[in-house]
Design a protein around this motif. Structure first.
Motif, PDB file in Angstrom:
ATOM      1  N   PHE A 343      52.517 -73.315   7.006  1.00 16.18           N
ATOM      2  CA  PHE A 343      51.156 -73.855   7.008  1.00 16.18           C
ATOM      3  C   PHE A 343      50.235 -72.992   7.868  1.00 16.18           C
ATOM      4  CE2 PHE A 343      52.778 -78.093   5.578  1.00 16.18           C
ATOM      5  CZ  PHE A 343      51.813 -78.359   4.618  1.00 16.18           C
ATOM      6  N   VAL A 344      50.696 -72.654   9.060  1.00 19.66           N
ATOM      7  CA  VAL A 344      49.850 -71.908   9.990  1.00 19.66           C
ATOM      8  C   VAL A 344      49.585 -70.499   9.476  1.00 19.66           C
ATOM      9  CG1 VAL A 344      49.700 -70.960  12.329  1.00 19.66           C
ATOM     10  CG2 VAL A 344      50.557 -73.286  11.981  1.00 19.66           C
ATOM     11  N   ALA A 352      41.393 -68.788   9.252  1.00 17.57           N
ATOM     12  CA  ALA A 352      41.408 -69.637  10.442  1.00 17.57           C
ATOM     13  C   ALA A 352      41.679 -68.791  11.682  1.00 17.57           C
ATOM     14  CB  ALA A 352      42.470 -70.713  10.307  1.00 17.57           C
ATOM     15  N   ARG A 353      41.244 -69.310  12.843  1.00 22.57           N
ATOM     16  CA  ARG A 353      41.479 -68.622  14.111  1.00 22.57           C
ATOM     17  C   ARG A 353      42.327 -69.506  15.014  1.00 22.57           C
ATOM     18  NH1 ARG A 353      39.033 -68.044  19.324  1.00 22.57           N
ATOM     19  NH2 ARG A 353      37.472 -69.653  18.840  1.00 22.57           N
ATOM     20  N   ASP A 377      38.125 -78.135   2.671  1.00 27.11           N
ATOM     21  CA  ASP A 377      39.006 -78.252   1.509  1.00 27.11           C
ATOM     22  C   ASP A 377      40.272 -77.406   1.637  1.00 27.11           C
ATOM     23  OD1 ASP A 377      37.899 -75.751   1.243  1.00 27.11           O
ATOM     24  OD2 ASP A 377      37.240 -76.014  -0.840  1.00 27.11           O
ATOM     25  N   SER A 378      40.515 -76.814   2.802  1.00 26.74           N
ATOM     26  CA  SER A 378      41.684 -75.952   2.981  1.00 26.74           C
ATOM     27  C   SER A 378      42.960 -76.775   3.124  1.00 26.74           C
ATOM     28  CB  SER A 378      41.513 -75.070   4.214  1.00 26.74           C
ATOM     29  OG  SER A 378      41.435 -75.857   5.399  1.00 26.74           O
ATOM     30  N   GLU A 379      44.067 -76.148   2.824  1.00 23.56           N
ATOM     31  CA  GLU A 379      45.372 -76.813   2.912  1.00 23.56           C
ATOM     32  C   GLU A 379      45.631 -77.344   4.312  1.00 23.56           C
ATOM     33  OE1 GLU A 379      49.858 -75.471   1.680  1.00 23.56           O
ATOM     34  OE2 GLU A 379      48.882 -74.331   3.300  1.00 23.56           O
ATOM     35  N   ILE A 380      45.297 -76.571   5.335  1.00 24.59           N
ATOM     36  CA  ILE A 380      45.621 -76.956   6.704  1.00 24.59           C
ATOM     37  C   ILE A 380      44.848 -78.202   7.135  1.00 24.59           C
ATOM     38  CG2 ILE A 380      43.856 -75.545   7.868  1.00 24.59           C
ATOM     39  CD1 ILE A 380      47.548 -75.980   8.969  1.00 24.59           C
ATOM     40  N   PHE A 386      52.997 -82.070  10.184  1.00 23.70           N
ATOM     41  CA  PHE A 386      54.057 -82.738  10.935  1.00 23.70           C
ATOM     42  C   PHE A 386      54.695 -81.790  11.949  1.00 23.70           C
ATOM     43  CE2 PHE A 386      57.327 -86.176  11.224  1.00 23.70           C
ATOM     44  CZ  PHE A 386      56.430 -87.217  11.281  1.00 23.70           C
ATOM     45  N   GLY A 387      53.831 -81.216  12.750  1.00 23.11           N
ATOM     46  CA  GLY A 387      54.238 -80.329  13.827  1.00 23.11           C
ATOM     47  C   GLY A 387      53.105 -80.239  14.828  1.00 23.11           C
ATOM     48  N   PRO A 388      53.256 -79.457  15.893  1.00 22.01           N
ATOM     49  CA  PRO A 388      52.248 -79.399  16.956  1.00 22.01           C
ATOM     50  C   PRO A 388      51.072 -78.511  16.590  1.00 22.01           C
ATOM     51  CG  PRO A 388      54.065 -77.956  17.507  1.00 22.01           C
ATOM     52  CD  PRO A 388      54.448 -78.637  16.226  1.00 22.01           C
ATOM     53  N   VAL A 389      50.376 -78.881  15.506  1.00 20.37           N
ATOM     54  CA  VAL A 389      49.281 -78.067  14.978  1.00 20.37           C
ATOM     55  C   VAL A 389      48.067 -78.959  14.758  1.00 20.37           C
ATOM     56  CG1 VAL A 389      48.509 -76.586  13.092  1.00 20.37           C
ATOM     57  CG2 VAL A 389      50.908 -76.514  13.837  1.00 20.37           C
TER      58      VAL A 389
END
Length: 487
Positions: A343-344, A352-353, A377-380, A386-389
């Protein structure tokens, strides 16, 4: 016998199923691995259709007796289960930390005491469950809650025992019998629960615990014709498969699914409080369905909020969850870590930054991450990581904040930070969510309804809502005449 016993941090755990009051082995096994260091804890019985059928048969056979057990006796046994949990809090805590990587201090002080509370709460609620009789043209209406039958409960890996007992306790209190299928990544405390329940005097077959993969044993459970209720916590795709499996028999479902919850920070908020709430979203390495992973901050305070957030978040200690000073432990499994990183990486490639983090660390640890410059509208922004994001977006007006907050397919929870009470009420009323927290987070009372809107779930549980799901509600209407006097 000893070949089926694991010793985990000095605690003996039986790796076999618990069916009909007996331990049952399987021909196949799967390996349970600790996320702390990747070490193999041992081989766990891997059930399939045969074990599913046996567990449901045991639950069906035990159902008439348990359903007929007086409420007070059912409540007494559930309190005895809670007593057993409290006696073994330290053992349950260290086993679960070893198995799923969550903080040991949290298990000791909060999670395992909550497990006991789950049993006590629903035992006590059962004894008060009532609806006032009411009249219709002289006739009396009496509402009752009848036990529905064998219930299949499929539970997740992020808070294994607490979320399992959130389902097990009301199902048993309602008079149902249970087949519990814990997640294969964290099965151990469910096995210990079976021991505790048996020691508390729960009759054989009332609680059954079966282990294995969803495609092998889960499908056999959810499609079984003798199952009367299915409760599931987990992902949307798995819920869709369960719903399809249950559809031919119209088996009632309770589904608590994913989230992409927002945290709205207005310029009039206490910024230190807002930052504390935001950093709290890294709890359990971000593996919390309710987590407010989308930070929506008013433009005029976004720069100061970000500065304070980074200062606080970068002071979090990540490491061994058994260490009292650790704030963030590992993610549950290499597959989950790979999913998070995917994902990241895709978000970064899309522009993304990463203000902090943005990369895995040694082992199964992922650096706490904050991403900015992300499109709505982005995936992220749209999909559950389901993580530290966390992501951070800004807004200019209240209407824009509400629009951004509601613009996903999920609706599990929302958090709002503001110093204006009228705004809190106004905005809170517009947010699509099963739970809205205002200037707080993760305050949960078992008597409140819990569940999600949209793709975050179907139904509500908690208090009487749990009994409404696990029972067949009946209304008995009695005429004022027609009875013969036998006096």
């Amino acid at each position: 016998m000893t070949e089926h016993i694991l010793t985990v941090a000095g605690v003996a755990v039986d790796t076999r199923h618990w069916i009909g009051g007996e331990r049952v082995a399987s021909a196949d096994t799967f390996t349970d691995v600790s996320p702390i260091d990747g070490s193999a804890l041992g081989e766990i019985a891997r059930g399939g259709p045969a074990e599913a059928a046996a567990a449901v048969a045991a639950a069906k056979a035990a159902f008439p007796g348990w359903a007929a057990t007086p409420r007070a006796e059912r409540a007494r046994i559930l309190h005895a289960v809670a007593d057993g949990v409290e006696k073994r809090i330290e053992e349950l805590a260290i086993v679960e930390t070893t198995d799923n990587g969550a903080l040991l201090r949290s298990h000791r002080r909060g999670v395992m005491p909550r497990v006991a509370h789950n049993f006590r709460f629903f035992a006590d609620w059962l004894l008060t469950l009532d609806h006032d009789d009411f009249a219709t043209r002289g006739h009396t209406n009496h509402v009752s809650w009848d036990p529905a039958g064998p219930s299949v409960l499929i539970t997740p890996w992020n808070a294994p025992l607490m979320l399992a007992t959130w389902k097990v306790a009301p199902a048993l209190a309602a008079g149902n019998t249970v087949v519990l299928k814990p997640a294969e990544w964290s099965p151990l405390t469910a096995s210990l629960l079976a021991d505790i329940a048996a020691e508390a005097g729960l009759p054989a077959g009332v609680l059954n615990v079966v282990q294995g993969y969803g495609a092998e044993i889960g499908d056999a459970l959810t499609s079984h014709p003798d199952v009367r209720r299915i409760s599931f916590t987990g992902s949307v795709p798995t819920a869709q498969r369960i719903a399809a499996s249950a559809a031919p028999r119209l088996t009632p479902l309770s589904l608590e699914l994913g989230g992409k919850s927002p945290l709205l920070v207005f310029a009039d908020a206490d910024l230190d409080l807002a930052v504390d709430l935001a950093v709290e979203q890294y709890d359990n390495a971000g593996q919390v369905c309710l987590a407010a992973t989308r930070l929506l901050v008013e433009e005029s305070v976004a720069e100061e909020f970000t500065r304070r957030f980074v200062d606080k978040a970068t002071r979090l200690r990540q490491g061994d969850p058994r260490d009292e000073t650790t704030d963030i432990g590992p993610n549950i499994h290499p597959r989950q870590l790979e999913k998070i990183d995917g994902f990241v990486r895709r978000a970064l490639a899309a522009g993304a930054r990463a203000v902090i983090g943005g990369h895995p660390k040694d082992g199964q640890y992922y650096a706490p991450t904050l991403l900015t410059e992300v499109a709505q509208d982005s995936e992220i922004v749209q999909e559950e990581v389901f993580g530290p994001v966390l992501t951070l977006q800004t807004f200019a007006t209240e209407d824009e904040a509400v629009a951004l907050a509601n613009d996903t397919r999920f609706g599990l929870a929302a958090t709002l930070a503001t110093g204006d009470r009228e705004r809190a009420e106004r905005v809170g009323a517009q947010l699509v969510a099963g739970t809205v927290w205002i200037n707080c987070f993760f305050v949960r009372d078992l008597q409140a309804p819990f569940g999600g809107s949209r793709h975050s779930g179907v139904g509500r549980e908690g208090g009487t809502w749990s009994f409404d799901f696990y029972c067949d509600l009946k209304n008995t209407v009695t005429a004022p005449k027609g009875f013969k006097d036998h006096g």
